[in-house]
Design an enzyme around this catalytic site. Structure first.
Site, PDB file in Angstrom:
ATOM      1  CE  LYS A 108      -0.641   0.508   5.013  1.00 44.94           C
ATOM      2  NZ  LYS A 108      -1.620   0.634   6.114  1.00 44.94           N
TER       3      LYS A 108
ATOM      4  NE  ARG B  32      -5.764  -0.969  12.443  1.00 47.36           N
ATOM      5  CZ  ARG B  32      -4.894  -1.014  11.442  1.00 47.36           C
ATOM      6  NH1 ARG B  32      -4.171   0.054  11.137  1.00 47.36           N
ATOM      7  NH2 ARG B  32      -4.717  -2.122  10.756  1.00 47.36           N
TER       8      ARG B  32
END
Length: 377
Positions: free
Chosen positions: A35, A129
């Protein structure tokens, strides 16, 4: 054409080799995360051809969709949105998940496309998260998944440091192994992937701190920057300049170091503060905060100082430079993870590739040579 990212594919491959060898020596598979460079096809191709890379992963299905033809399994590491389920099944072999409602949609779409889709369940071990925090909820999800016709439970994974800053250690990762053992014994399964985190888990390799049962790490920043991210330590054996940024000087003028007039808010709603250094030889390069995180840039010419940035301009102090810079000259920068991520995402930043041979005896950094940049996981 400037601005541009200069990409050294040889150094990228060297970094993959170095980390890959370390991981294989500990019995770990390597998921390389693409990414940060927006799954640039030439870089993805180099990763796919590397013998140490076992999986390719990305947080955006758009990036996976645009991969070149690759041989390695493709993993969507960000939890899928319901609105992208069709593309997830079509383009990803494996997806990371934490919501049973999403897995139900994946099962239905996999059935429609006549595919078996693999899922890895995220477990939250304290970073807060994504992932199952409650063990009972995790087991409840597994109990339903094993009844699905087109979903295969492939493994478990944890994410640490990215949000809460929790540093992985042997005790934390042992919990993931315990969950794996509990699920396998309860449901008669054999889980293929137990992924013990990202580049922040890498430091544990040298401490024998990864417990038996963890068999995978997901690495992006460690490969492209050459450091682990729990403590921000660079590896002397790795390249730290796989990617550099080139930007062009469009103005050079002597001006005061403090603006003249009453100072209010800048273009980003903040009131800037300036240090009076007297007259300054100021340079402007044609790149700005729309394209890069200027706080993550370090000029390769150590005599250049970054003064600040607006949307389209990066202002430099050239006063101490020995080189006589001219308008039209290029200035090069090291980039940290945050700056690199934004530069690759910007459509205004071009890319150029280096694939030349170099003397490996000049490979290692001398102490003090490496770029000092802020740590971003």
């Amino acid at each position: 054409m400037n601005p541009k990212i200069i990409i050294d594919l040889n150094k990228f491959t060297d970094n993959l080799d170095y980390i890959g060898k370390k991981m294989k020596a500990k019995g770990l598979t390597l998921t390389h995360i693409t990414k940060v460079y927006a799954a640039d096809p030439k870089i993805v191709k180099a990763a796919d051809e590397n013998k140490y890379v076992d999986y390719l992963g990305d947080a955006r299905i758009e990036n996976i969709k645009n991969y070149p033809q690759v041989s390695k399994p493709k993993i969507l590491i960000r939890i899928p949105m319901h609105s992208e389920i069709e593309d997830v099944i079509r383009y990803a072999d494996i997806s990371f998940n934490s919501e049973i409602s999403t897995i139900r949609f994946l099962n239905n779409e996999a059935k429609r496309q006549k595919k078996i889709h693999k899922v890895v369940l995220m477990v939250d071990l304290g970073d807060l998260r994504e992932g199952y925090f409650d063990v009972k909820e995790l087991h409840k999800a597994v109990a339903e998944i094993v009844t699905m016709t087109n979903i295969q439970l492939f493994g478990l994974a944890v994410n640490l440091t990215c949000f809460g800053g929790v540093i992985p250690d042997k005790g934390i990762l042992q919990k993931l192994v315990d969950y794996k053992n509990s699920i396998e014994s309860s449901y008669g399964l054999s889980l293929s992937m137990i992924s013990g985190g990202n580049s922040s888990s890498l430091y544990l390799l040298d401490k024998d701190g990864i417990p038996e049962g963890i068999n995978n790490l997901r690495l992006g920043e460690a490969i492209v920057i050459g450091k682990e991210t729990a403590f921000g330590q660079f590896y002397d054996e790795m390249h730290h300049d796989v990617f550099t940024l080139s930007a062009e000087l469009v103005e050079i003028k002597e001006k005061p170091s403090v603006p003249v007039g009453n100072i209010g808010m800048d273009a980003f709603g903040q009131k800037p503060v300036f240090v009076d250094k007297g007259q300054m030889l100021r340079g402007i390069v044609a790149i700005g905060r729309q394209d890069i995180d200027h706080l993550g840039l370090v000029p390769i010419d150590k005599r250049i100082e970054i003064v600040g940035a607006s949307s389209d301009h990066l202002i430099l102090d050239l006063t101490k430079c020995k080189k006589d810079y001219k308008v039209g000259d290029s200035v090069r920068f090291y980039m940290n993870y945050s700056a690199l991520l934004r530069a690759f995402t910007s459509k205004y930043v071009n890319r150029t590739y280096i694939q030349q041979q170099y003397n490996m005896r000049n490979f290692f950094y001398k102490k003090g040579d490496r770029p000092i940049v802020l740590c971003h996981h």
